[in-house]
Design an enzyme around this catalytic site. Structure first.
Site, PDB file in Angstrom:
ATOM      1  CE  LYS A 109      -8.928   2.001   3.280  1.00 40.63           C
ATOM      2  NZ  LYS A 109      -9.221   3.355   2.880  1.00 40.63           N
ATOM      3  CB  SER A 135      -8.307   5.308   7.110  1.00 41.62           C
ATOM      4  OG  SER A 135      -8.714   5.230   5.775  1.00 41.62           O
ATOM      5  NE  ARG A 182      -9.824  10.903   8.258  1.00 43.00           N
ATOM      6  CZ  ARG A 182      -8.990  10.075   7.599  1.00 43.00           C
ATOM      7  NH1 ARG A 182      -9.387   8.855   7.265  1.00 43.00           N
ATOM      8  NH2 ARG A 182      -7.781  10.450   7.290  1.00 43.00           N
ATOM      9  CG  ASP A 217     -11.779   3.676   5.804  1.00 45.78           C
ATOM     10  OD1 ASP A 217     -11.216   4.568   6.470  1.00 45.78           O
ATOM     11  OD2 ASP A 217     -11.585   3.520   4.589  1.00 45.78           O
ATOM     12  CG  HIS A 231      -1.864   1.177   1.202  1.00 49.54           C
ATOM     13  ND1 HIS A 231      -3.054   1.111   0.517  1.00 49.54           N
ATOM     14  CD2 HIS A 231      -1.796   2.415   1.728  1.00 49.54           C
ATOM     15  CE1 HIS A 231      -3.678   2.269   0.625  1.00 49.54           C
ATOM     16  NE2 HIS A 231      -2.939   3.083   1.358  1.00 49.54           N
TER      17      HIS A 231
HETATM   18  N1  IUR Z   1      -5.802   6.387   2.205  1.00 52.52           N
HETATM   19  C1  IUR Z   1      -6.726   5.818   3.004  1.00 52.52           C
HETATM   20  O1  IUR Z   1      -7.159   4.711   2.749  1.00 52.52           O
HETATM   21  N2  IUR Z   1      -7.146   6.469   4.084  1.00 52.52           N
HETATM   22  C2  IUR Z   1      -6.710   7.700   4.405  1.00 52.52           C
HETATM   23  O2  IUR Z   1      -7.131   8.254   5.416  1.00 52.52           O
HETATM   24  C3  IUR Z   1      -5.747   8.290   3.540  1.00 52.52           C
HETATM   25  C4  IUR Z   1      -5.306   7.611   2.457  1.00 52.52           C
HETATM   26  I1  IUR Z   1      -5.025  10.172   3.884  1.00 52.52           I
END
Ligand code: IUR
Length: 345
Positions: free
Chosen positions: A276, A272, A257, A250, A171
């Protein structure tokens, strides 16, 4: 009312003797509005197990408040008190207040917020206020882990157990011209490690791998879990979009947000992303934490803290996790734009 009584979180209701009808004197309960009362009564009616003891008006005379004020001076004789002492009754304004004032939320309290986020029981305005409280007060490691796990468990999870070998996910926290997945994932797969990656779309000014791949005519990023497993077994690599009901908490919190200026908070970003990644079910996670003017983290110190936080969450959840901090002061490579980046890769 929570906080007014010995035992801290006990919540007390006054119930009229002709049924569940609230008729409290307001002096002690001035923090409650009429809609608070209504919400509490609905909860008691929906879940009678919240009631651990029924106290008659006579008994009530012997109960002493935290400040030694006798209940009998507050309630008229035909009232019955219902005490809920289970300790799991949560009241969202209290939780927001606790975080706002710098307190530490318990895992149960965080679960309550996240469950309420998904069910709709906790409205957007309270979630937004919570996000802002976290933005200013931060979170302890324990709170960040609890938030991550609650969001991971808020929806579907991928099951990769049917795929043989070591499964790895990667990621990036997002940058400009960031096409590393398109290059790194095939290299890793060619070395015999299975890559079952779920990628995101563009966020703010940063591009998303799913958008880049979809610039290839006919490329499908929305495939079933079965198709994904088959693809990984066949060629060692699959890059898909996030499945429909994965981490819905999320999704909701992120959208809030985005419009409440609470995106750039390290515990909120870390939870966040990691919720995932953990729902994706890989054995190992490699994090590419960008630093610099083109990334969400502008300073090396913040990037280090974000990387450390995410690695700790992953390892705490039993998944081998490592992070690289990479420079995002200028776009990667020379092409920027979905199809151009695919061609350059
Ligand atoms: N990518 C995500 O999946 N969540 C976040 O809060 C951010 C980037 I910044």
């Amino acid at each position: 009312k929570g906080g007014s009584f010995k035992g801290g979180r006990s919540v007390t209701y006054g119930i009229a003797d002709d049924g569940v009808r609230l008729d409290l004197q307001r002096s002690l309960f001035s923090l409650f509005t009429q809609s608070d009362y209504d919400a509490i009564i609905e909860r008691v009616k929906a879940d009678p197990t919240m009631i651990s003891s029924l106290v008659t008006a006579d008994d009530a005379k012997n109960i002493v408040l935290g400040d030694d004020q006798e209940l009998s001076s507050i309630f008229s004789p035909n009232h019955v008190l219902i005490f809920t002492n289970r300790g799991d009754f949560m009241y969202m304004p209290e939780l927001i207040r606790k975080k706002r004032d710098g307190g530490e939320l318990t895992a149960e309290e965080i679960s309550y917020i996240i469950n309420g986020c998904v069910s709709g029981e906790v409205p957007d305005y309270q979630l937004s206020a919570f996000a802002m409280a976290v933005f200013f007060r931060g979170m302890t490691n324990a709170e960040t882990v609890a938030l991550t796990l609650a969001m991971r468990d808020s929806g579907d999870k991928a099951d990769l157990s049917g795929i043989s070998g070591v499964k790895v996910d990667k990621h990036s926290t997002g940058g400009v011209g960031d096409k590393t997945t398109l290059i790194v994932a095939p290299i890793v797969a060619a070395c015999g490690v299975k890559v079952a990656k779920m990628s995101g779309r563009g966020l703010g000014h940063t591009g998303g791998t799913v958008d880049k791949l979809e610039s290839i005519p006919g490329f499908r990023t929305s495939i079933s879990p079965q198709e994904m497993r088959k693809t990984v077994e066949m060629c060692g690599l699959s890059v898909t979009g996030q499945s429909g009901n994965m981490c819905p908490a999320d999704k909701k919190l992120y959208a809030l947000r985005d419009v409440t200026a609470t995106v750039d908070s390290i515990p909120l970003i870390a939870s966040s992303i990691m919720s995932k990644k953990l729902a994706d079910g890989s054995d190992c996670i490699l994090l590419d934490v960008k630093t610099g003017s083109g990334s969400f983290m502008k300073t090396l110190d913040d990037s280090r803290l974000l990387a450390r936080t995410m690695v700790d969450i992953g390892r705490g959840a039993g998944v081998r996790t490592a992070a690289l901090i990479t420079n995002m002061d200028s776009p990667l490579g020379s092409a920027v734009g979905n199809s151009l980046e695919v061609i350059e890769s």
